[in-house]
Design a protein around this motif. Structure first.
Motif, short mmCIF file in Angstrom:
data_model
loop_
_atom_site.label_atom_id
_atom_site.label_comp_id
_atom_site.label_asym_id
_atom_site.label_seq_id
_atom_site.Cartn_x
_atom_site.Cartn_y
_atom_site.Cartn_z
N LEU A 34 39.30 32.94 41.27
CA LEU A 34 40.19 34.22 40.98
C LEU A 34 40.00 35.15 40.23
O LEU A 34 40.66 36.20 40.67
CB LEU A 34 41.31 33.14 39.65
CG LEU A 34 42.12 32.05 40.16
CD1 LEU A 34 42.54 31.21 38.88
CD2 LEU A 34 43.30 32.33 41.31
N TYR A 35 38.75 35.04 39.58
CA TYR A 35 37.99 36.50 39.21
C TYR A 35 37.50 37.43 40.37
O TYR A 35 38.06 38.55 40.54
CB TYR A 35 36.91 36.03 38.25
CG TYR A 35 36.11 37.26 38.01
CD1 TYR A 35 36.52 38.19 36.95
CD2 TYR A 35 34.82 37.41 38.61
CE1 TYR A 35 35.53 39.35 36.75
CE2 TYR A 35 33.81 38.64 38.20
CZ TYR A 35 34.35 39.64 37.25
OH TYR A 35 33.75 40.78 36.89
N GLN A 36 37.24 37.00 41.30
CA GLN A 36 36.95 37.55 42.51
C GLN A 36 38.17 38.17 43.08
O GLN A 36 37.86 39.27 43.56
CB GLN A 36 35.80 36.84 43.52
CG GLN A 36 34.40 36.22 43.06
CD GLN A 36 33.82 37.60 42.76
OE1 GLN A 36 33.70 38.52 43.61
NE2 GLN A 36 32.90 37.35 41.87
N ILE A 37 39.18 37.38 43.08
CA ILE A 37 40.24 38.04 43.73
C ILE A 37 40.76 39.28 43.01
O ILE A 37 41.31 40.30 43.57
CB ILE A 37 41.46 36.93 44.12
CG1 ILE A 37 40.99 35.89 45.07
CG2 ILE A 37 42.72 37.59 44.22
CD1 ILE A 37 41.99 34.74 45.01
N LYS A 38 40.83 38.98 41.76
CA LYS A 38 41.51 39.89 40.94
C LYS A 38 40.56 41.15 40.78
O LYS A 38 40.97 42.42 40.99
CB LYS A 38 41.50 39.55 39.28
CG LYS A 38 42.15 40.35 38.42
CD LYS A 38 42.35 39.94 37.08
CE LYS A 38 42.99 40.89 36.06
NZ LYS A 38 43.33 40.36 35.02
N LYS A 39 39.24 41.02 40.85
CA LYS A 39 38.32 42.16 40.84
C LYS A 39 38.49 42.98 42.18
O LYS A 39 38.45 44.25 42.29
CB LYS A 39 36.80 41.74 41.14
CG LYS A 39 35.61 42.70 41.03
CD LYS A 39 34.65 42.05 40.65
CE LYS A 39 33.27 42.45 41.15
NZ LYS A 39 31.95 41.92 41.22
N LYS A 40 38.69 42.31 43.46
CA LYS A 40 38.93 42.71 44.84
C LYS A 40 40.19 43.71 44.71
O LYS A 40 40.45 44.94 45.12
CB LYS A 40 39.02 41.82 45.75
CG LYS A 40 39.02 42.28 47.04
CD LYS A 40 38.84 41.23 48.10
CE LYS A 40 38.36 41.46 49.30
NZ LYS A 40 38.21 40.27 50.21
N ARG A 41 41.57 43.29 44.03
CA ARG A 41 42.70 43.73 43.88
C ARG A 41 42.69 45.19 43.17
O ARG A 41 43.05 46.05 43.63
CB ARG A 41 43.62 42.90 43.45
CG ARG A 41 44.25 41.72 44.44
CD ARG A 41 45.37 41.18 43.79
NE ARG A 41 45.61 39.84 44.76
CZ ARG A 41 46.41 38.99 44.54
NH1 ARG A 41 46.75 38.76 43.22
NH2 ARG A 41 46.62 38.05 45.42
#
Length: 168
Positions: free
Chosen positions: A156-163
Motif C-alpha cells: 500500500l505504501y508503494q502504491i501511495k508513493k507511486k501515486r
C-alpha cells in the motif's frame, strides 16, 4: 492433527492410510473447485452489471497480479498450504492465470503432502498430546499473519508513493 491421533489410537476404526487419502482428496478437490471458479471469474467480472463487482475488475492491477503469479507460480503454489490466509486465494489466481491444471495438481499435491503430512504425522506421533501442535500453530499463524500484514502495508505504501509521484 486430531485425525492423525485418532488413526494411530489402538482400536480405532480409522486407518492412517484412509485418513491420509481422505485429507488429500478433500484438499485437492476443494482446490480444484476454486481453480475452475478462478478460470471463469474474469469473464463474469468483465460483464457484471453490478457496480460493486465491476469495480473489482481493474485491468492494470489484475494484469500485474497475474504476471507476478505466472513468474512465481511454482513457489507460490508450493508454499500456499503453509499459510491459512493465502491458500484459499492461490487456487483462484491459478485458475485466473490459466496455469496448466496438471502442473497445478502436481504442485498442490506436493504442498498437501508436506503440510497435511506434517500435521497428520504430528498428531499420530504426539498421541494424546496432539493439542500441543495447536498451540505451536497458533504462534506460527501469528508470525505468518504479521509478515503478510507487513507486506500488505508495504505494498500500500508503494502504491501511495507511486501515486504521489505521478501527481507532482
Amino acid at each position: 492433527m486430531f485425525s492423525g491421533f485418532l488413526a494411530s489410537s489402538p482400536g480405532s476404526p480409522l486407518s492412517f492410510v484412509s485418513v491420509v487419502v481422505a485429507t488429500y482428496l478433500g484438499n485437492l478437490l476443494g482446490a480444484l473447485v476454486m481453480y475452475f471458479f478462478g478460470e471463469r471469474i474474469l469473464h463474469f467480472l468483465k460483464r457484471s452489471r453490478f457496480p460493486f463487482l465491476s469495480a473489482l475488475y481493474q485491468e492494470e492491477n489484475l494484469h500485474k497480479t497475474l504476471v507476478w503469479f505466472r513468474r512465481y507460480e511454482f513457489v507460490v503454489v508450493l508454499l500456499s498450504r503453509f499459510s491459512a490466509g493465502i491458500r484459499f486465494f492461490v487456487s483462484i489466481v491459478a485458475g485466473m492465470s490459466k496455469m496448466n491444471v496438471i502442473k497445478f495438481v502436481l504442485l498442490y499435491s506436493i504442498a498437501i503432502s508436506l503440510w497435511c503430512g506434517l500435521l497428520l504425522l504430528g498428531g499420530s506421533v504426539l498421541g494424546a498430546n496432539w493439542n500441543q501442535i495447536v498451540v505451536m500453530l497458533s504462534y506460527y499463524n501469528q508470525v505468518i499473519g504479521f509478515i503478510i500484514l507487513c507486506l500488505f502495508l508495504y505494498f500500500l505504501y508503494q502504491i501511495k508513493k507511486k501515486r504521489n509521484t505521478k501527481l507532482t
